[in-house]
Design a protein around this motif. Sequence first.
Motif, PDB file in Angstrom:
ATOM      1  N   PRO A   5       0.809  -1.202   0.000  1.00  0.00           N
ATOM      2  CA  PRO A   5       0.000   0.000   0.000  1.00  0.00           C
ATOM      3  C   PRO A   5       0.846   1.257   0.000  1.00  0.00           C
ATOM      4  CG  PRO A   5       0.022  -1.026   2.173  1.00  0.00           C
ATOM      5  CD  PRO A   5       0.976  -1.789   1.314  1.00  0.00           C
ATOM      6  N   ARG A   9      -4.165   7.199   2.829  1.00  0.00           N
ATOM      7  CA  ARG A   9      -4.449   8.634   2.941  1.00  0.00           C
ATOM      8  C   ARG A   9      -3.910   9.381   1.735  1.00  0.00           C
ATOM      9  NH1 ARG A   9      -2.197  10.161   8.564  1.00  0.00           N
ATOM     10  NH2 ARG A   9      -1.556   8.020   8.361  1.00  0.00           N
ATOM     11  N   GLY A 219      -0.507  13.263  16.328  1.00  0.00           N
ATOM     12  CA  GLY A 219      -0.330  12.748  14.969  1.00  0.00           C
ATOM     13  C   GLY A 219       0.561  13.647  14.145  1.00  0.00           C
ATOM     14  N   ASP A 220       0.121  13.971  12.930  1.00  0.00           N
ATOM     15  CA  ASP A 220       0.973  14.799  12.076  1.00  0.00           C
ATOM     16  C   ASP A 220       0.893  16.274  12.472  1.00  0.00           C
ATOM     17  OD1 ASP A 220      -1.576  15.094  11.193  1.00  0.00           O
ATOM     18  OD2 ASP A 220      -1.054  15.193   9.072  1.00  0.00           O
ATOM     19  N   GLY A 278       3.492  12.519  36.470  1.00  0.00           N
ATOM     20  CA  GLY A 278       3.043  11.171  36.129  1.00  0.00           C
ATOM     21  C   GLY A 278       3.377  10.743  34.716  1.00  0.00           C
ATOM     22  N   LEU A 279       4.098  11.602  33.983  1.00  0.00           N
ATOM     23  CA  LEU A 279       4.342  11.300  32.574  1.00  0.00           C
ATOM     24  C   LEU A 279       5.821  11.161  32.230  1.00  0.00           C
ATOM     25  CD1 LEU A 279       1.694  13.779  31.186  1.00  0.00           C
ATOM     26  CD2 LEU A 279       1.563  11.306  31.016  1.00  0.00           C
ATOM     27  N   GLY A 280       6.693  11.690  33.079  1.00  0.00           N
ATOM     28  CA  GLY A 280       8.119  11.558  32.792  1.00  0.00           C
ATOM     29  C   GLY A 280       8.843  12.880  32.937  1.00  0.00           C
ATOM     30  N   THR A 287       6.017  13.113  23.502  1.00  0.00           N
ATOM     31  CA  THR A 287       5.411  11.854  23.073  1.00  0.00           C
ATOM     32  C   THR A 287       4.073  11.576  23.757  1.00  0.00           C
ATOM     33  OG1 THR A 287       6.825  10.738  24.669  1.00  0.00           O
ATOM     34  CG2 THR A 287       7.532  10.690  22.374  1.00  0.00           C
ATOM     35  N   LYS A 431       6.795  21.875  14.103  1.00  0.00           N
ATOM     36  CA  LYS A 431       7.947  20.977  14.077  1.00  0.00           C
ATOM     37  C   LYS A 431       9.080  21.498  14.959  1.00  0.00           C
ATOM     38  CE  LYS A 431      10.267  18.256  11.007  1.00  0.00           C
ATOM     39  NZ  LYS A 431      11.175  18.247   9.870  1.00  0.00           N
ATOM     40  N   THR A 434       8.352  21.209  18.610  1.00  0.00           N
ATOM     41  CA  THR A 434       8.563  19.845  19.090  1.00  0.00           C
ATOM     42  C   THR A 434      10.047  19.612  19.353  1.00  0.00           C
ATOM     43  OG1 THR A 434       6.707  19.179  17.716  1.00  0.00           O
ATOM     44  CG2 THR A 434       8.074  17.425  18.597  1.00  0.00           C
TER      45      THR A 434
ATOM     46  N   PHE B 132      -0.153  -1.227   7.027  1.00  0.00           N
ATOM     47  CA  PHE B 132       1.001  -0.514   7.585  1.00  0.00           C
ATOM     48  C   PHE B 132       0.597   0.383   8.743  1.00  0.00           C
ATOM     49  CE2 PHE B 132       4.436  -0.622   4.080  1.00  0.00           C
ATOM     50  CZ  PHE B 132       4.141  -1.939   3.817  1.00  0.00           C
ATOM     51  N   VAL B 133      -0.568   0.990   8.620  1.00  0.00           N
ATOM     52  CA  VAL B 133      -1.034   1.879   9.690  1.00  0.00           C
ATOM     53  C   VAL B 133      -1.266   1.075  10.967  1.00  0.00           C
ATOM     54  CG1 VAL B 133      -2.900   3.392  10.427  1.00  0.00           C
ATOM     55  CG2 VAL B 133      -2.057   3.522   8.084  1.00  0.00           C
ATOM     56  N   TYR B 145       6.380   4.309  26.296  1.00  0.00           N
ATOM     57  CA  TYR B 145       7.213   4.656  27.459  1.00  0.00           C
ATOM     58  C   TYR B 145       6.348   5.130  28.625  1.00  0.00           C
ATOM     59  CZ  TYR B 145       9.810   8.118  30.242  1.00  0.00           C
ATOM     60  OH  TYR B 145      10.322   8.872  31.251  1.00  0.00           O
ATOM     61  N   PRO B 147       7.088   6.701  32.661  1.00  0.00           N
ATOM     62  CA  PRO B 147       8.242   7.167  33.442  1.00  0.00           C
ATOM     63  C   PRO B 147       8.536   6.280  34.638  1.00  0.00           C
ATOM     64  CG  PRO B 147       6.311   8.467  33.957  1.00  0.00           C
ATOM     65  CD  PRO B 147       5.915   7.566  32.832  1.00  0.00           C
ATOM     66  N   GLN B 149       8.518   6.671  37.761  1.00  0.00           N
ATOM     67  CA  GLN B 149       8.025   7.585  38.794  1.00  0.00           C
ATOM     68  C   GLN B 149       7.014   6.863  39.651  1.00  0.00           C
ATOM     69  OE1 GLN B 149       6.110  11.010  37.096  1.00  0.00           O
ATOM     70  NE2 GLN B 149       8.001  12.127  36.815  1.00  0.00           N
ATOM     71  N   VAL B 152       4.131   4.056  38.694  1.00  0.00           N
ATOM     72  CA  VAL B 152       3.692   4.032  37.309  1.00  0.00           C
ATOM     73  C   VAL B 152       4.209   2.756  36.663  1.00  0.00           C
ATOM     74  CG1 VAL B 152       3.755   5.237  35.099  1.00  0.00           C
ATOM     75  CG2 VAL B 152       3.791   6.538  37.227  1.00  0.00           C
ATOM     76  N   GLN B 171      12.732   6.648  26.381  1.00  0.00           N
ATOM     77  CA  GLN B 171      11.759   7.150  25.416  1.00  0.00           C
ATOM     78  C   GLN B 171      12.265   6.798  24.023  1.00  0.00           C
ATOM     79  OE1 GLN B 171       9.886  11.019  26.129  1.00  0.00           O
ATOM     80  NE2 GLN B 171      11.199  11.101  27.918  1.00  0.00           N
ATOM     81  N   ILE B 174      12.060   8.931  20.566  1.00  0.00           N
ATOM     82  CA  ILE B 174      12.672  10.238  20.333  1.00  0.00           C
ATOM     83  C   ILE B 174      14.192  10.186  20.368  1.00  0.00           C
ATOM     84  CG2 ILE B 174      10.664  11.541  21.095  1.00  0.00           C
ATOM     85  CD1 ILE B 174      12.042  12.157  23.648  1.00  0.00           C
ATOM     86  N   GLU B 175      14.766   9.002  20.527  1.00  0.00           N
ATOM     87  CA  GLU B 175      16.224   8.881  20.513  1.00  0.00           C
ATOM     88  C   GLU B 175      16.720   8.730  19.075  1.00  0.00           C
ATOM     89  OE1 GLU B 175      18.156   9.250  23.074  1.00  0.00           O
ATOM     90  OE2 GLU B 175      16.552   9.340  24.564  1.00  0.00           O
ATOM     91  N   ARG B 256       4.487   7.930   9.404  1.00  0.00           N
ATOM     92  CA  ARG B 256       3.429   8.883   9.710  1.00  0.00           C
ATOM     93  C   ARG B 256       2.675   8.500  10.982  1.00  0.00           C
ATOM     94  NH1 ARG B 256       2.934  13.194   7.235  1.00  0.00           N
ATOM     95  NH2 ARG B 256       1.047  14.397   7.503  1.00  0.00           N
ATOM     96  N   THR B 257       2.337   7.213  11.132  1.00  0.00           N
ATOM     97  CA  THR B 257       1.571   6.815  12.319  1.00  0.00           C
ATOM     98  C   THR B 257       2.429   6.828  13.575  1.00  0.00           C
ATOM     99  OG1 THR B 257       1.562   4.751  11.081  1.00  0.00           O
ATOM    100  CG2 THR B 257      -0.484   5.388  12.102  1.00  0.00           C
ATOM    101  N   GLY B 260       5.185  10.668  12.936  1.00  0.00           N
ATOM    102  CA  GLY B 260       4.771  11.809  12.133  1.00  0.00           C
ATOM    103  C   GLY B 260       5.959  12.498  11.471  1.00  0.00           C
ATOM    104  N   GLY B 261       7.093  11.808  11.428  1.00  0.00           N
ATOM    105  CA  GLY B 261       8.279  12.399  10.823  1.00  0.00           C
ATOM    106  C   GLY B 261       9.045  13.294  11.799  1.00  0.00           C
ATOM    107  N   ASN B 262       8.532  13.408  13.030  1.00  0.00           N
ATOM    108  CA  ASN B 262       9.253  14.202  14.024  1.00  0.00           C
ATOM    109  C   ASN B 262      10.479  13.453  14.539  1.00  0.00           C
ATOM    110  OD1 ASN B 262       7.885  16.765  14.525  1.00  0.00           O
ATOM    111  ND2 ASN B 262       6.132  15.472  15.025  1.00  0.00           N
ATOM    112  N   PHE B 263      11.267  14.129  15.337  1.00  0.00           N
ATOM    113  CA  PHE B 263      12.460  13.556  15.963  1.00  0.00           C
ATOM    114  C   PHE B 263      13.400  12.958  14.921  1.00  0.00           C
ATOM    115  CE2 PHE B 263       8.571  12.348  18.458  1.00  0.00           C
ATOM    116  CZ  PHE B 263       8.526  13.508  19.189  1.00  0.00           C
TER     117      PHE B 263
END
Lengths: 455, 313
Positions: A5, A9, A219-220, A278-280, A287, A431, A434, B132-133, B145, B147, B149, B152, B171, B174-175, B256-257, B260-263
């Motif tokens: 595929p 999208r 997401g994006d 509570g998240l890090g 993330t 971007k 982030t 793929f998605v 991930y 933490p 803490q 958790v 994490q 993001i590495e 993308r899923t 999203g192309g970040n990091f």
Amino acid sequence: MFGQPTSPRFRAALAGTLSAGLVFGLAACGGGDSDSGSDTDASAAAIDCAPYTKFGDIKGKTVTIYTGIVTPEDTPHIESYKPFEQCTGATIKYEGDKSFETQVLVRARAGNPPDLAIVPQPGLVKQLVSTGKAVAAPQEVSDNVDKFWDKAWKGYTTIDGKFYGAPLGASVKSLVWYSPSEFKDKGYTVPTTLDELKALSDKIVADGGKPWCAGIASGDATGWPVTDWVEDMVLRTSSPETYDKWVSHEIPFNAPEISTAFDAVGGYLKNDAYVNGGLGDVKSIATTTFQDAGLKILEGQCSLHRQASFYAANFEKGTKVAEDGDVFAFYLPGKDANTKPVLGAGEFVVAFADRPEVKAFQTYLSSDVWANTKAKLSSGWVTANKGLDQANLTNPIDKLAGGILLDPNATFRFDGSDMMPAAVGSDAFWKQSTAWITGQDTKTTVDNIEKAWPK
Amino acid sequence: MLAALLLFAAVMGVILFIAGRFGGKRGDKVVAYLYLLPAVLMLAVGLVYPGLRTIYQSFFDAAGSSFIGFDNYGTIFSDKDQLTVLRNTVFWVVVTPFVATAIGLVYAILVDKSRFESFAKALIFLPMSISFVAAGVIWKFVYEYRPDQGNVKQIGLVNQLIVWLGGKPVQLLIETPLNTFLLIIVMIWIQAGFAMTILSAAIKAIPDDIIEAARLDGVNAWSMFRKITLPSVQPTVVVVLTTIGIGTLKVFDIVRTMTGGNFETSVIANEFYRQTFNADNQGLGAALAVLLFVLVIPIVIYNVRSLRRSEAS
């Protein structure tokens, strides 16, 4: 190759016409279901049909409306169109699509636009107008907007002197979510200035907690919650006038005022002592989805979460969202108690056809009649329409947001990233923010965004 | 729908009618061309024209209004972000096909003629049937991930393993550049099944007498693999490698899923979507699409050639 595929999208984007047709079919089916909705009392309320008779006999005509508002929020929308349909005999075809923001441009460019589109960003309105397919709003709509909205709103969709879209709904972004019961137990008070907010954060740290939780994954669109933070801080550390210049690029993105605002946000979000309950650590903000972050308030892991009025919908059923409930929000204070900048957003109705029935429906949507009908039907929805009777807002958070929006002392400013060109507003700003959260310094960040600004 | 069917019937009718008017030896050729006509027309409208249009667009600026020559291509090879995109694409294309094919080949040989062959094959083939998605969503949970803490608890498999081994949760996504390789694993997970299926069929096609003869000669397992199996399936290996290679170049959904192309995880296919639709930079988007097209061409040519060669022999 075997069913390799290329993204669905992506394919949908290219074959916009085709997929839109499919979605259309689905939306039509969905619309049928909601007819049996229980809330008929408000829609059955008789409205004055006179404003629509001057568009002639439009009985049996159809108006298509295309939006990014999908279930469950679409039901009150579809219901709120009923009085108009009963008055005029016209049919409104509602089509909700999660990828509206890219699809609407594809459809407009391909010459297959809907009659009306509910567009959530002035920047996107500008792009749609530049396709040459959008039609300026009729005089009746223009008159309604002059009558019911603050002047600034009309400016958002006035392009080259022509007015294109009446505002519809609005949201208040300058809110901080908190737990009223926790505040009561620990003796915290709602801050009224930025300094008090900082002091409150420090107090929570001193009590052994992590005051803030935040998440910017989406997401994006990952990164957008940071842009809201920055915008709020530009309004508070500089002035609404600087904000306007920043948005219209009269001052560069890397101007010292903007760096100051970034650093002010960093004082909260990039402060390991303050985040991320509570998240890090700080990086976990990148993330964590924005939907999940604030839920930690209910778990007692953090106390404060800055997010717009619509965040109320994220708490699970049974959570009491009220001033004396499990969770509520307070206005993100200004520099001092006298200034009251409000960051918000909203949607605009843009037309791609000027048939009489389309004009008539546009007129209805821009009226106080529609605003009140919609307010009665929905929860978690407000508008900046001054014709709105606030008594029609049912839940506490809507009342709070409505009160802030219609407060004559408030200085309202529209979400800046939504007004900047797409290359900045829905790309570089997200971007780079982030990257900024995950460690990039402020100077590199603002320099990079400035570089992305189209010449 | 009905209109389309009628149109189809009408076009076919006309073609058949005209074709019926020709006869004899030279007539056959004309009839053949006539039958080709609709397909060629559709290819022209649906593939050739958009392709040329994209190439044309890649020489224009963001709004598609003024000609800027090769500037967009210059950007791709000089801009820091775009270079990261190119680097990642290289990672993907170098790692995925070889690892996926190797895993598929080894697995196919190991389970060949074993008692649980069909079950074992189904197991590795399953990921192929997942989109793929969906695969991206599943693996996002694997890498999730939480933490270190208070109380958790981890919900991601990888971090739970790390914690059990006495480490601190990471994490993962993001590495940089670890995250790109973590995404590549997802693609390998999907494609190994494909490689295994095709290669298994090729292994089964090796004539029994060759294998028996080798056995009689007392060949050990390794020599059997080196001297018999590998040369016999070599053309298939090339096809599998190139097919996965092309698929990998186009990878979009996973990136993308999951990030999203970040990091710094973006790849060409994701970047060209982002530039076109998020950043509204049609020129750069088109240039990236053209680059993707150019990169795929040699692989396709190689693929076709080796297919022909194996058919000829």
